[in-house]
Design a protein around this motif. Structure first.
Motif, short mmCIF file in Angstrom:
data_model
loop_
_atom_site.label_atom_id
_atom_site.label_comp_id
_atom_site.label_asym_id
_atom_site.label_seq_id
_atom_site.Cartn_x
_atom_site.Cartn_y
_atom_site.Cartn_z
N ARG A 42 1.68 7.09 -6.85
CA ARG A 42 0.72 8.16 -7.09
C ARG A 42 1.40 9.54 -6.99
NH1 ARG A 42 -4.81 7.46 -5.67
NH2 ARG A 42 -4.14 5.95 -4.07
N ARG A 43 2.21 9.71 -5.96
CA ARG A 43 2.90 11.00 -5.79
C ARG A 43 3.90 11.26 -6.92
NH1 ARG A 43 3.26 9.32 -0.27
NH2 ARG A 43 5.47 8.81 -0.57
N GLY A 54 -5.58 0.25 -6.45
CA GLY A 54 -4.91 1.35 -5.76
C GLY A 54 -5.21 1.46 -4.29
N ALA A 55 -5.80 0.42 -3.69
CA ALA A 55 -6.16 0.50 -2.27
C ALA A 55 -6.28 -0.90 -1.70
CB ALA A 55 -7.47 1.26 -2.09
N GLU A 106 1.06 4.55 -2.89
CA GLU A 106 1.06 5.98 -2.59
C GLU A 106 2.30 6.65 -3.18
OE1 GLU A 106 -1.40 7.86 -1.40
OE2 GLU A 106 -2.45 5.94 -1.69
N LEU A 152 0.82 -1.21 0.00
CA LEU A 152 0.00 0.00 0.00
C LEU A 152 0.86 1.26 0.00
CD1 LEU A 152 -2.80 -1.09 2.50
CD2 LEU A 152 -2.92 -1.01 0.00
N ASP A 153 1.98 1.23 0.70
CA ASP A 153 2.89 2.37 0.70
C ASP A 153 3.44 2.63 -0.69
OD1 ASP A 153 2.51 2.76 3.39
OD2 ASP A 153 4.40 1.84 4.02
N TYR A 154 3.79 1.57 -1.42
CA TYR A 154 4.32 1.74 -2.77
C TYR A 154 3.28 2.34 -3.71
CZ TYR A 154 9.05 -0.14 -2.74
OH TYR A 154 10.41 -0.31 -2.55
N THR A 182 -3.81 -3.91 -8.83
CA THR A 182 -3.62 -2.50 -9.17
C THR A 182 -2.85 -2.36 -10.48
OG1 THR A 182 -3.66 -1.83 -6.85
CG2 THR A 182 -2.57 -0.33 -8.39
#
Length: 496
Positions: free
Chosen positions: A350-351, A360-361, A347, A343-345, A374
C-alpha cells in the motif's frame, strides 16, 4: 462426499522415533490448530543429543542393518506396502495435517490419497537402478558402473504440505537404499510422526526412518552433523543458503527446493475464464502458502481490466472458514508469525503505491489466523511486493504490452521455480515457455505436479530436482569398477 470431520477435545501427545523406539523428552512443544488458535497436540522439543542418536541409528541401519543388505526387489516390496498403508489411512493423516496447518481437509485428503502413487512409482524404479558397461580404451580392462545409495539423508520439511513434500524426498531415497533422519517444521510435526508408525508397519527396518522434533536449533544441529551424506531441504531461500553453507563445511551433498515469485502470464488471446480460474487457483489455493504460488499475474494491457474484474468478482465469493468443512474454499494461514508477515506485506504494498482491489486486511470474526484474499493492482515489478516471496493470499497484478515485455518482466526476478502461459496460440505457447527461466512451466494450467515429472527451480529457487527419474539420481552415487582381464604384471609406475 461428506468431508466434515469433528474436532475431538482430547490433547494428543507424541514421541520422537529414533532407531525403532519412541523417544520422549522432558521438554515439549505445542502444536496449535490455526483455525481455533488452540493447542491440539504436543511433541518433544529435541536436543542435539537426539540428533546424534538418530544419525547413529540411520548410519547403523545403512552400514550394518538389514536395509543395507536387502535387494532392491525387497526394498520395492516395502515401498508398495507403505503405499497401501497410507492409502488405507489417508483420511486420518489428512485430518492431522489439517489440524496442524489449517489447509482445507479436501486438499489434504487429495494429497494423502495421491501420495501412495509416489511409493508405487519408485518401488517400480528401485530394481532398475542399473549401471552401464563402458567401452574400454584398454583391451585388458572390462569397465562398468554401479548406482549406489548415497547413505544417510537429513530431510528438513516445511509446514505448508509436510506429508507431500517429505514424500518427494522419502520415496526416491528409500528406493535408492538410503536411510533418513527427518526434522519436520515445529509448526506441523504431527503427520510426520504419524507416518513413522506406518513406516514400521510396512516392514521397513528400525533405524531407516527416524523423526526428531524441535525448533530451528534442532535443524541447525542436523545440517551441521558430520554423519550425514546428504541434506534434502524444502523451505525459504535464505534458510536454504545457510544450509548450503553449513553443508559445505562437511562437503555434504544438498538438494534445495526453495522459494518462488512465479509469473502467471496472460495474453490477450487467452480464454479469460480459464485464465481467471487459473490465477485464483494459483494464489488463493492453500491460502497462497505454496512455493509455486502464482503471486505475480502479468496481463496484456488490452485485456487487463476485463480479466481483473473477472478475478475480483470470483474472489469476492471465496468462502473463508473451518478448513474441515466441505463448503470452505480458503482456510487460515498456518501460524501467527506468518499471519503477521502477510499483513505487513499488504501495508508495504500500500505504501509503495499498489491499489487494493479486494481484501487487504485480516478476516475478522472467524477466529484463528485468517487473511482476506487480497488483489493488488497498479503493481510494478520493482515494488517489494513483486520482488519478495510472501507465502500468503496476495495477488500482484501487472500490465505488459507484447510478448517481449512479458518475458522480460516474468524473468526479472531472482527466483525461477514455476511459471504459466495463457494463450490460444500454440506457437506462442511453446515459444514463451521455452524462454521463461523456471523449472516448471504450465500452458493454460496452473499448480499441477506429478510423481513422474521433475520439480525444482532455476536461480535462487534451489538446487537439484525432486520427482521423476531425476530425483532418484539425487540419492545415489556413481561408482566405476575396472576389472583387469590379463593376470600379468605391468609397469607399476605407469598410469593404466
Amino acid at each position: 462426499m461428506e468431508l466434515t470431520i469433528g474436532r475431538e477435545e482430547d490433547l494428543r501427545a507424541y514421541s520422537m522415533h529414533i532407531g525403532g523406539s519412541q523417544v520422549v523428552s522432558e521438554r515439549r512443544m505445542d502444536s496449535l490448530d490455526p483455525y481455533t488458535g488452540k493447542v491440539w497436540a504436543t511433541v518433544p522439543s529435541g536436543t542435539a543429543s537426539d540428533v546424534d542418536r538418530a544419525v547413529a541409528a540411520a548410519r547403523a541401519a545403512f552400514d550394518e542393518g538389514p536395509w543395507g543388505r536387502m535387494t532392491a526387489t525387497e526394498r520395492a516390496r516395502c515401498l508398495r506396502r507403505l503405499g497401501d498403508i497410507i492409502a488405507r489411512d489417508a483420511e486420518e493423516l489428512a485430518r492431522c495435517e489439517c489440524r496442524d496447518n489449517g489447509k482445507l481437509y479436501r486438499e489434504m485428503l487429495g494429497q494423502w490419497r495421491y501420495i501412495p502413487e509416489f511409493f508405487y512409482y519408485y518401488a517400480g524404479m528401485a530394481d532398475k537402478l542399473q549401471g552401464d558397461v563402458i567401452p574400454s580404451d584398454r583391451p585388458n580392462f572390462f569397465i562398468y558402473t554401479r548406482r549406489e545409495p548415497i547413505g544417510v539423508v537429513g530431510a528438513i520439511t516445511p509446514w505448508n504440505s509436510p506429508g507431500l513434500l517429505l514424500t518427494f524426498k522419502l520415496a526416491p531415497g528409500l528406493a535408492a537404499g538410503c536411510t533418513f533422519v527427518v526434522k519436520p517444521s515445529e509448526h506441523t510435526p504431527v503427520s510426520t510422526l504419524e507416518l513413522a508408525e506406518r513406516v514400521a508397519e510396512a516392514g521397513i527396518p528400525d533405524g531407516v526412518f527416524n523423526v526428531v522434533t524441535g525448533d530451528g536449533t534442532l535443524g541447525a544441529a542436523l545440517v551441521n552433523h558430520p554423519g550425514l551424506d546428504k541434506i534434502a531441504f524444502t523451505g525459504a531461500t535464505e534458510t536454504g543458503k545457510r544450509i548450503a553453507a553449513a553443508a559445505a563445511a562437511n562437503l555434504t551433498r544438498v538438494s534445495l527446493e526453495l522459494g518462488g515469485k512465479s509469473p502467471n502470464v496472460v495474453f490477450a488471446d487467452a480464454d479469460l475464464d480459464l485464465a481467471a480460474n487459473g490465477a485464483i487457483a494459483g494464489i488463493f489455493g492453500a491460502s497462497g502458502q505454496t512455493c509455486m504460488a502464482g503471486s505475480r499475474l502479468l496481463v496484456e494491457d488490452s485485456v487487463h481490466d476485463e480479466l481483473l474484474e473477472r478475478i475480483a468478482s470470483r474472489t469476492r465469493e471465496i468462502r473463508l472458514g473451518d478448513p474441515l468443512h466441505p463448503d470452505t474454499e480458503m482456510g487460515p494461514v498456518a501460524n501467527e508469525p506468518q499471519h503477521r508477515k502477510v499483513l505487513d506485506y499488504i501495508e508495504v504494498a500500500r505504501r509503495d503505491g499498489a491499489r487494493i482491489v479486494h481484501g487487504g486486511a485480516a478476516a475478522e470474526g472467524l477466529g484463528g489466523y485468517f487473511v482476506q484474499p487480497t488483489i493488488l493492482a497498479d503493481v510494478t515489478n520493482d515494488m517489494r511486493i513483486a520482488r519478495e516471496e510472501v507465502f500468503g493470499p496476495i495477488l500482484s497484478v501487472m500490465k505488459f504490452s507484447g510478448e517481449e515485455e512479458a518475458i522480460r518482466i516474468a524473468n526479472d526476478t531472482r527466483f525461477g521455480l514455476a511459471a504459466a502461459v495463457w494463450t490460444e496460440n500454440v506457437h506462442r505457447a511453446h515459444r514463451v515457455a521455452h524462454r521463461l527461466r523456471a523449472g516448471t512451466v504450465w500452458i493454460n494450467a496452473y499448480r499441477v505436479v506429478s510423481f513422474a515429472a521433475p520439480f525444482g527451480g532455476f536461480k535462487e529457487s534451489g538446487l537439484g530436482r525432486e520427482n521423476g527419474m531425476d530425483s532418484i539420481r539425487e540419492y545415489t552415487e556413481t561408482k566405476s569398477v575396472y576389472v583387469e582381464l590379463n593376470a600379468q604384471p605391468r609397469d607399476p609406475f605407469q598410469l593404466g
